[in-house]
Design a protein around this motif. Sequence first.
Motif, PDB file in Angstrom:
ATOM      1  N   PHE A 343       0.844  -1.201   0.000  1.00 57.97           N
ATOM      2  CA  PHE A 343       0.000   0.000   0.000  1.00 57.97           C
ATOM      3  C   PHE A 343       0.873   1.242   0.000  1.00 57.97           C
ATOM      4  O   PHE A 343       1.896   1.298   0.685  1.00 57.97           O
ATOM      5  N   ASN A 344       0.478   2.242  -0.798  1.00 57.44           N
ATOM      6  CA  ASN A 344       1.132   3.547  -0.783  1.00 57.44           C
ATOM      7  C   ASN A 344       0.169   4.571  -0.215  1.00 57.44           C
ATOM      8  O   ASN A 344      -0.881   4.840  -0.801  1.00 57.44           O
ATOM      9  N   ASP A 345       0.537   5.135   0.943  1.00 59.67           N
ATOM     10  CA  ASP A 345      -0.358   6.055   1.640  1.00 59.67           C
ATOM     11  C   ASP A 345      -0.454   7.402   0.934  1.00 59.67           C
ATOM     12  O   ASP A 345      -1.499   8.059   0.947  1.00 59.67           O
ATOM     13  N   GLU A 346       0.632   7.834   0.316  1.00 56.42           N
ATOM     14  CA  GLU A 346       0.655   9.150  -0.322  1.00 56.42           C
ATOM     15  C   GLU A 346      -0.370   9.248  -1.451  1.00 56.42           C
ATOM     16  O   GLU A 346      -1.120  10.209  -1.558  1.00 56.42           O
ATOM     17  N   LYS A 347      -0.410   8.213  -2.311  1.00 60.20           N
ATOM     18  CA  LYS A 347      -1.319   8.233  -3.459  1.00 60.20           C
ATOM     19  C   LYS A 347      -2.539   7.335  -3.264  1.00 60.20           C
ATOM     20  O   LYS A 347      -3.357   7.210  -4.166  1.00 60.20           O
ATOM     21  N   ASP A 355       1.519 -14.637  -9.536  1.00 59.01           N
ATOM     22  CA  ASP A 355       2.170 -15.162 -10.748  1.00 59.01           C
ATOM     23  C   ASP A 355       2.862 -14.019 -11.492  1.00 59.01           C
ATOM     24  O   ASP A 355       3.735 -13.386 -10.954  1.00 59.01           O
ATOM     25  N   ASN A 356       2.436 -13.712 -12.719  1.00 59.92           N
ATOM     26  CA  ASN A 356       3.052 -12.612 -13.475  1.00 59.92           C
ATOM     27  C   ASN A 356       2.094 -11.427 -13.637  1.00 59.92           C
ATOM     28  O   ASN A 356       2.239 -10.620 -14.545  1.00 59.92           O
ATOM     29  N   LEU A 357       1.118 -11.326 -12.725  1.00 63.03           N
ATOM     30  CA  LEU A 357       0.089 -10.288 -12.795  1.00 63.03           C
ATOM     31  C   LEU A 357       0.205  -9.341 -11.601  1.00 63.03           C
ATOM     32  O   LEU A 357       0.396  -9.775 -10.466  1.00 63.03           O
ATOM     33  N   VAL A 358       0.075  -8.027 -11.872  1.00 56.93           N
ATOM     34  CA  VAL A 358      -0.004  -7.011 -10.818  1.00 56.93           C
ATOM     35  C   VAL A 358      -1.235  -6.160 -11.074  1.00 56.93           C
ATOM     36  O   VAL A 358      -1.426  -5.650 -12.180  1.00 56.93           O
ATOM     37  N   LYS A 359      -2.082  -6.014 -10.055  1.00 57.75           N
ATOM     38  CA  LYS A 359      -3.249  -5.140 -10.131  1.00 57.75           C
ATOM     39  C   LYS A 359      -3.068  -3.984  -9.147  1.00 57.75           C
ATOM     40  O   LYS A 359      -2.585  -4.196  -8.030  1.00 57.75           O
ATOM     41  N   ILE A 360      -3.471  -2.785  -9.579  1.00 49.51           N
ATOM     42  CA  ILE A 360      -3.352  -1.609  -8.723  1.00 49.51           C
ATOM     43  C   ILE A 360      -4.712  -0.923  -8.638  1.00 49.51           C
ATOM     44  O   ILE A 360      -5.334  -0.624  -9.667  1.00 49.51           O
ATOM     45  N   TRP A 361      -5.164  -0.685  -7.411  1.00 48.97           N
ATOM     46  CA  TRP A 361      -6.405   0.029  -7.154  1.00 48.97           C
ATOM     47  C   TRP A 361      -6.089   1.365  -6.474  1.00 48.97           C
ATOM     48  O   TRP A 361      -5.071   1.492  -5.788  1.00 48.97           O
ATOM     49  N   LYS A 362      -6.982   2.318  -6.630  1.00 51.95           N
ATOM     50  CA  LYS A 362      -6.861   3.597  -5.930  1.00 51.95           C
ATOM     51  C   LYS A 362      -8.077   3.788  -5.040  1.00 51.95           C
ATOM     52  O   LYS A 362      -9.220   3.558  -5.481  1.00 51.95           O
ATOM     53  N   LEU A 363      -7.827   4.176  -3.787  1.00 52.96           N
ATOM     54  CA  LEU A 363      -8.912   4.533  -2.880  1.00 52.96           C
ATOM     55  C   LEU A 363      -9.278   5.984  -3.146  1.00 52.96           C
ATOM     56  O   LEU A 363      -8.498   6.896  -2.849  1.00 52.96           O
ATOM     57  N   ALA A 387       7.216  -3.441  -4.504  1.00 53.43           N
ATOM     58  CA  ALA A 387       7.291  -2.317  -3.563  1.00 53.43           C
ATOM     59  C   ALA A 387       6.952  -1.013  -4.271  1.00 53.43           C
ATOM     60  O   ALA A 387       7.251  -0.829  -5.459  1.00 53.43           O
ATOM     61  N   PHE A 388       6.284  -0.087  -3.524  1.00 53.91           N
ATOM     62  CA  PHE A 388       6.024   1.284  -3.965  1.00 53.91           C
ATOM     63  C   PHE A 388       7.091   2.209  -3.391  1.00 53.91           C
ATOM     64  O   PHE A 388       7.584   1.998  -2.274  1.00 53.91           O
ATOM     65  N   SER A 389       7.415   3.288  -4.121  1.00 49.70           N
ATOM     66  CA  SER A 389       8.213   4.361  -3.531  1.00 49.70           C
ATOM     67  C   SER A 389       7.314   5.174  -2.608  1.00 49.70           C
ATOM     68  O   SER A 389       6.083   5.189  -2.769  1.00 49.70           O
ATOM     69  N   PRO A 390       7.869   5.860  -1.613  1.00 49.00           N
ATOM     70  CA  PRO A 390       7.034   6.638  -0.682  1.00 49.00           C
ATOM     71  C   PRO A 390       6.142   7.662  -1.371  1.00 49.00           C
ATOM     72  O   PRO A 390       5.017   7.911  -0.915  1.00 49.00           O
ATOM     73  N   ASN A 391       6.609   8.276  -2.462  1.00 56.50           N
ATOM     74  CA  ASN A 391       5.791   9.276  -3.151  1.00 56.50           C
ATOM     75  C   ASN A 391       4.813   8.677  -4.156  1.00 56.50           C
ATOM     76  O   ASN A 391       4.064   9.395  -4.809  1.00 56.50           O
ATOM     77  N   GLY A 392       4.816   7.360  -4.305  1.00 59.12           N
ATOM     78  CA  GLY A 392       3.876   6.698  -5.203  1.00 59.12           C
ATOM     79  C   GLY A 392       4.182   6.854  -6.675  1.00 59.12           C
ATOM     80  O   GLY A 392       3.354   6.497  -7.521  1.00 59.12           O
ATOM     81  N   GLU A 393       5.372   7.344  -7.014  1.00 60.34           N
ATOM     82  CA  GLU A 393       5.709   7.555  -8.418  1.00 60.34           C
ATOM     83  C   GLU A 393       6.467   6.385  -9.034  1.00 60.34           C
ATOM     84  O   GLU A 393       6.634   6.327 -10.255  1.00 60.34           O
ATOM     85  N   TRP A 394       6.943   5.466  -8.211  1.00 58.79           N
ATOM     86  CA  TRP A 394       7.706   4.327  -8.716  1.00 58.79           C
ATOM     87  C   TRP A 394       7.117   3.018  -8.182  1.00 58.79           C
ATOM     88  O   TRP A 394       6.638   2.944  -7.055  1.00 58.79           O
TER      89      TRP A 394
END
Length: 719
Positions: A343-347, A355-363, A387-394
Amino acid sequence: MPVDIHRCRFVDYNPHTISALSFTHKSNVKKFAPNELRLAVGRNNGDIEIWNPKKWIHEFTMYGGKDRSIEGLVWCTKDSESPRLFSIGGSTFVTEWDLKTGLPLIEVDSNSAMIWSIAINQSQDKLALGCDDGTVVILDISGGAGSIEHSSFLQRQDSRVLSLAWKGDEFVFGGCADGKIKAWNVETKSLVASMRVDKSKKESTLIWSVTYLPKLDQIVSGDSTGSVKFWQVENYTLLQTFSVHDADILTLTCDADNENLFSAGVDRKIYKFQHTNNKWMINSNRLFHSNDIRSMASYQSKNYQFLVSGGVEKSIVVNPIKTFIDGHHKKISPFPQHEKVVFNDEKRLIAMWSDNLVKIWKLVDKSTHKLVAKMTLTDDENISTVAFSPNGEWLVIGRLTTTKLFRLQEVEAGKKLNISKASNELLLAKGSTNLKFFGNDSIILSTPEAEIYQVSISEEDEPTEIEYDLPESAKKSKLPFLSTINNLVIHNSKLLVSRIGGAIDIIDLETKEVKQFLRLSTNINKLQVIQGGNLIVITADNKIYEFDLKDQHLTPWSTKNTEFLPYKYLSQDPPVGVFYEHDKLWVYGADYLSFFDLKLDISVTKFDRKRKYSSVIGHIDISEQDQIQAATAEDAIEDDDDEVLIDDVDLRSSNQLDFKTLSKDKLSYWMSHKYKPLLFVTPIESLDKSPQQSKDLLVVERPNLDTAENSFKLRQYRI
C-alpha cells in the motif's frame, strides 16, 4: 478515541491448486523427527512451497512460471548430505532445485516423451520416470547435488505410465493408462509381470496411483473406477478389491507399519483401510475437502503422526493417522502467510501480485475504489516481491532472476494510471526476494544468494550500486534456505536484516557500516521496529520478543511476558504481518487480527503457568494433554471472555472501537476473527483529512468470488 477501519473486499487474490506433496524424510517410529523435517507443497502455477510441520509455517518458496505446473515431487535425504528436491510437471524434463536460492539447479531431459510420474528407490540413488510413450527411464543421482545421469531405459510398453513405485532397488511397478499394473526388473530392464484391473464400460481404466508395502510385500492400486486393489507381489495375484470411491482415485499413502492405508480422489473423501488378521478391511471415511484431492503424504515418528492432503480446494489438511476416525484435523488457510499486497499512503494505491500479474487500485474516498492499472508481465517467471516508492511515483517488481522498475503517472484523477518501464541495468541484472525503498531515489534489495544491494534510481545522476557483506550466520543446518533473507526493515537510516535461521544484522545506510546484532537459536518469522526504536521479533512458534536496539537486551515487557503469551494467540497460524500503531503492537494472520499493549503485563492463567519454560534458545513445548486441558479448563477461557466483551457487546452497542475504553478495561491484548480471509492490514492517514482524526486502519480482505462480493466500506469501531 475512535478509529476508522476501512474494509477492502475487492483485492481478488486467488490461491492455487495443490498438485503434489512430499515429506523430506521417511517415517521412522523408533526415532524422533529430525529438525530438518519439512513438507514440499507443489502448486499448479509451478511454485513449490517448503513448510515446517512443527508449527505449519511456510518458510520458503521456489517460484515457477508461465504455463508451468508441479505434478510430482520426491526428496533424496541421506544422513550425511543436505536434502535434494526433484520435480516434474507437464514436460519432458526433471528438475533438481537449489534449496539456497530457490532456482533450478539442473534440468535434465528424459530423452523420451512427457513425464507423468516420478519415484525414488530405497537407496535414494536412482529416480524412475514414467513417460507418455510407455517408457520408464532410470536416472542415476548418486553423484550428489546437481548430478543427474541417464542409467537405463526399461522395456517399453504401449501405454502412458501414470504412477510409479519401487520395491527396494530391484523392481519398479507402474500404473498405466491401459488398465494394467506393470512390473519391471531394473537390473535386466525387462517387463516381468502385468496385472489387469477391472475394465470400465465407457472408457479405458486409468491407474492413477500405485504404492508398495514392504512389510507385507504387497502392491496397492487406485484407479479411475474408484477401486482400491491389493496385490501379492510374490506371484502377482489379486488379493482383495474394494469399490469404495464414487470417482477416480488419484492418490494413496500408507503408514510406517503398513497397517493403515489411505485413499482419496475426485469424490473428496478420504478412506482408511486397516490390516488385521492378514486381511484388509474398510475402517472409516471422512470428508474434509470441498473439491478433488490431488495428493496425500504421510509421516510418522516418535513425536509426530501426520496425514497431509491437498487438492483443488487449495488448503492443506492435516490429520492424525492413528485417530483418523475421530481425531481433530487442522485445515491450513490457502491464503499466503507472506504478504502479497502493498500500500502507498501518499497516493492511496493498493497493489496485489500473483504469478506474473499485478493489479493496482486507488482509494478515491471513504467508500469508493477504482482499478487503475492491470499489468501482465511478459516474463515467464513468477513475481517474488513488489514495492512502492514513498511518493507513489515508482513501482519496483522483483523476480528471482531480475528486478524491473516502472514509473507511475496519474492520467485521470482516480481513474487511470499510465505505467512506463524505466531503464536501470543494475536492477535488471539482479534477482530479488525482498524490496524496500530508502527515500524515493534508492532501492534496497536482497538477492536469492542472501546478498544486500542498494541501487540508486535518480534520473539526475548515473545509477550506482552498493553491496553490503553480511556477517556469517551462526546456525549451521542441512537446509540451505535457512540462510535466506526474509525481512528488510528500515528505521531512520538503519536497515535491519533478518534471515530465516535466526540471524539479525544492522546496516547503517549513511556510514555503510555493517554489524552483527543478534543470533537466535529459533527461526525468525517477522521483524518490525516500533515507536521508541525497540525491535520486535516474532519467531516461528509465534513468540513475540522485544529487544532494545541500543544494548541488544530484552526489554522489561518481553522479560516478563514473552513466555506467558496467551495460548489463544500462540495456537493461531503464523502471522502474515505486524505493525505498531496507536501505542499497540498489531499482529494479524489469515483469519485473525490482534494487538498487544506493550505497556501492560499479560494476565497469566493457570494454563499459561503450566507451559514449559522456553527462551530465545528454545521453543514452546505443549503436550497433547495440555492442549486438551486448554480447550476445556475454565481458567483457559478468560481470553475468550475478553473477545466476547469487545466484539459481541461493545460493537453491537456503540459500533465503534475506542482506545479509551480499552485503557479503562486494561486489556493487555485483544483478538478478533471478524475479518477474514485477511491479506493485508496497515495504518493509513485519515481519508477525511480531519486534523483531530488519528490514523485509520486499512483492512484488506479477499472477496467471496462465488458471490461476486466487491466492496469498500468504512466501519467505525472502538478498540
